[in-house]
Design a protein around this motif. Sequence first.
Motif, PDB file in Angstrom:
ATOM      1  N   ALA A   1       0.835  -1.207   0.000  1.00 60.81           N
ATOM      2  CA  ALA A   1       0.000   0.000   0.000  1.00 60.81           C
ATOM      3  C   ALA A   1       0.869   1.256   0.000  1.00 60.81           C
ATOM      4  O   ALA A   1       0.578   2.224  -0.703  1.00 60.81           O
ATOM      5  CB  ALA A   1      -0.936  -0.007   1.203  1.00 60.81           C
TER       6      ALA A   1
ATOM      7  N   ARG B   1       3.968   1.407  -1.156  1.00 60.46           N
ATOM      8  CA  ARG B   1       4.651   1.448  -2.458  1.00 60.46           C
ATOM      9  C   ARG B   1       3.775   2.074  -3.541  1.00 60.46           C
ATOM     10  O   ARG B   1       4.283   2.714  -4.456  1.00 60.46           O
ATOM     11  CB  ARG B   1       5.075   0.045  -2.880  1.00 60.46           C
ATOM     12  CG  ARG B   1       6.294  -0.435  -2.160  1.00 60.46           C
ATOM     13  CD  ARG B   1       6.770  -1.739  -2.748  1.00 60.46           C
ATOM     14  NE  ARG B   1       8.022  -2.111  -2.142  1.00 60.46           N
ATOM     15  CZ  ARG B   1       8.350  -3.342  -1.806  1.00 60.46           C
ATOM     16  NH1 ARG B   1       7.509  -4.338  -2.036  1.00 60.46           N
ATOM     17  NH2 ARG B   1       9.510  -3.593  -1.266  1.00 60.46           N
ATOM     18  N   GLN B   2       2.470   1.876  -3.453  1.00 58.66           N
ATOM     19  CA  GLN B   2       1.557   2.468  -4.438  1.00 58.66           C
ATOM     20  C   GLN B   2       1.565   3.980  -4.369  1.00 58.66           C
ATOM     21  O   GLN B   2       1.271   4.650  -5.353  1.00 58.66           O
ATOM     22  CB  GLN B   2       0.135   1.970  -4.218  1.00 58.66           C
ATOM     23  CG  GLN B   2      -0.089   0.551  -4.630  1.00 58.66           C
ATOM     24  CD  GLN B   2      -1.556   0.161  -4.438  1.00 58.66           C
ATOM     25  OE1 GLN B   2      -2.311   0.849  -3.752  1.00 58.66           O
ATOM     26  NE2 GLN B   2      -1.946  -0.934  -5.047  1.00 58.66           N
ATOM     27  N   ARG B   3       1.895   4.525  -3.223  1.00 59.93           N
ATOM     28  CA  ARG B   3       1.815   5.981  -3.030  1.00 59.93           C
ATOM     29  C   ARG B   3       3.165   6.680  -3.144  1.00 59.93           C
ATOM     30  O   ARG B   3       3.208   7.882  -3.353  1.00 59.93           O
ATOM     31  CB  ARG B   3       1.183   6.268  -1.680  1.00 59.93           C
ATOM     32  CG  ARG B   3      -0.303   5.950  -1.716  1.00 59.93           C
ATOM     33  CD  ARG B   3      -0.938   5.956  -0.340  1.00 59.93           C
ATOM     34  NE  ARG B   3      -2.376   5.855  -0.438  1.00 59.93           N
ATOM     35  CZ  ARG B   3      -3.038   4.754  -0.723  1.00 59.93           C
ATOM     36  NH1 ARG B   3      -2.393   3.629  -0.956  1.00 59.93           N
ATOM     37  NH2 ARG B   3      -4.356   4.746  -0.791  1.00 59.93           N
TER      38      ARG B   3
ATOM     39  N   GLN C   1       8.568   3.866  -5.125  1.00 56.29           N
ATOM     40  CA  GLN C   1       8.011   2.536  -4.847  1.00 56.29           C
ATOM     41  C   GLN C   1       8.767   1.724  -3.805  1.00 56.29           C
ATOM     42  O   GLN C   1       8.803   0.500  -3.863  1.00 56.29           O
ATOM     43  CB  GLN C   1       7.885   1.734  -6.141  1.00 56.29           C
ATOM     44  CG  GLN C   1       6.998   2.399  -7.153  1.00 56.29           C
ATOM     45  CD  GLN C   1       6.867   1.598  -8.417  1.00 56.29           C
ATOM     46  OE1 GLN C   1       7.056   0.392  -8.444  1.00 56.29           O
ATOM     47  NE2 GLN C   1       6.552   2.281  -9.503  1.00 56.29           N
TER      48      GLN C   1
ATOM     49  N   LEU D   1       7.032  11.353  -2.643  1.00 54.69           N
ATOM     50  CA  LEU D   1       5.666  11.403  -2.109  1.00 54.69           C
ATOM     51  C   LEU D   1       5.151  12.839  -2.022  1.00 54.69           C
ATOM     52  O   LEU D   1       4.014  13.122  -2.387  1.00 54.69           O
ATOM     53  CB  LEU D   1       5.604  10.734  -0.736  1.00 54.69           C
ATOM     54  CG  LEU D   1       4.238  10.696  -0.061  1.00 54.69           C
ATOM     55  CD1 LEU D   1       3.244   9.902  -0.886  1.00 54.69           C
ATOM     56  CD2 LEU D   1       4.361  10.113   1.341  1.00 54.69           C
TER      57      LEU D   1
ATOM     58  N   SER E   1       3.648  14.309  -5.123  1.00 54.08           N
ATOM     59  CA  SER E   1       2.379  13.743  -5.581  1.00 54.08           C
ATOM     60  C   SER E   1       1.257  14.216  -4.667  1.00 54.08           C
ATOM     61  O   SER E   1       1.473  14.925  -3.699  1.00 54.08           O
ATOM     62  CB  SER E   1       2.436  12.209  -5.562  1.00 54.08           C
ATOM     63  OG  SER E   1       2.361  11.735  -4.219  1.00 54.08           O
TER      64      SER E   1
ATOM     65  N   HIS F   1      -2.095   9.947  -3.653  1.00 53.92           N
ATOM     66  CA  HIS F   1      -2.987   8.896  -4.139  1.00 53.92           C
ATOM     67  C   HIS F   1      -2.175   7.822  -4.858  1.00 53.92           C
ATOM     68  O   HIS F   1      -1.127   8.110  -5.419  1.00 53.92           O
ATOM     69  CB  HIS F   1      -4.044   9.466  -5.084  1.00 53.92           C
ATOM     70  CG  HIS F   1      -5.007  10.366  -4.408  1.00 53.92           C
ATOM     71  ND1 HIS F   1      -6.009   9.915  -3.601  1.00 53.92           N
ATOM     72  CD2 HIS F   1      -5.081  11.732  -4.381  1.00 53.92           C
ATOM     73  CE1 HIS F   1      -6.687  10.948  -3.117  1.00 53.92           C
ATOM     74  NE2 HIS F   1      -6.130  12.054  -3.571  1.00 53.92           N
ATOM     75  N   PRO F   2      -2.642   6.598  -4.862  1.00 54.28           N
ATOM     76  CA  PRO F   2      -1.920   5.555  -5.603  1.00 54.28           C
ATOM     77  C   PRO F   2      -1.894   5.856  -7.095  1.00 54.28           C
ATOM     78  O   PRO F   2      -2.762   6.549  -7.625  1.00 54.28           O
ATOM     79  CB  PRO F   2      -2.716   4.284  -5.316  1.00 54.28           C
ATOM     80  CG  PRO F   2      -3.984   4.695  -4.688  1.00 54.28           C
ATOM     81  CD  PRO F   2      -3.850   6.119  -4.244  1.00 54.28           C
ATOM     82  N   ARG F   3      -0.855   5.347  -7.750  1.00 52.71           N
ATOM     83  CA  ARG F   3      -0.768   5.493  -9.208  1.00 52.71           C
ATOM     84  C   ARG F   3      -1.909   4.715  -9.853  1.00 52.71           C
ATOM     85  O   ARG F   3      -2.190   3.583  -9.494  1.00 52.71           O
ATOM     86  CB  ARG F   3       0.579   4.948  -9.703  1.00 52.71           C
ATOM     87  CG  ARG F   3       1.738   5.833  -9.318  1.00 52.71           C
ATOM     88  CD  ARG F   3       3.056   5.281  -9.832  1.00 52.71           C
ATOM     89  NE  ARG F   3       3.264   3.878  -9.536  1.00 52.71           N
ATOM     90  CZ  ARG F   3       3.658   3.371  -8.359  1.00 52.71           C
ATOM     91  NH1 ARG F   3       3.866   4.193  -7.360  1.00 52.71           N
ATOM     92  NH2 ARG F   3       3.819   2.103  -8.191  1.00 52.71           N
TER      93      ARG F   3
END
Length: 113
Positions: free
Chosen positions: A61, A63-65, A69, A103, A106, A109-111
């Motif tokens: 979770a 890594r998605q954000r 990664q 982070l 961005s 939010h997840p990719r």
Amino acid sequence: MLIGVSMNTSCATALATRAVRSRKSALDHGGEGVRVNAVHPSLTRTQMAASIVENEETLAAFRQRIPMQRPAEPAEVADVIAFLASSDARFVNGAHISVDGGLGASNGHPRMF
């Protein structure tokens, strides 16, 4: 840049207060040759974060954000601190440096793609 995360109000207030105090100290003491900077790491592979980095589902979770990664390694955070303490950063004062794998760049939010 600080990224908001779900936390209690007192913790969020403490973090914001620390950021303001470091900036104020940089302004108040820069003329004395004192440099005040702050380092803001995100998830870092430490003993304190072991419950996160050792749990594959939770780590996935994160890594998605994090655009890179992965969590930071302690040496990566230490390298930034060493730079700020060195003469190479002699004109850096009042900076807040995120060591977060992108982070902060961005929206958290997840990719999607």
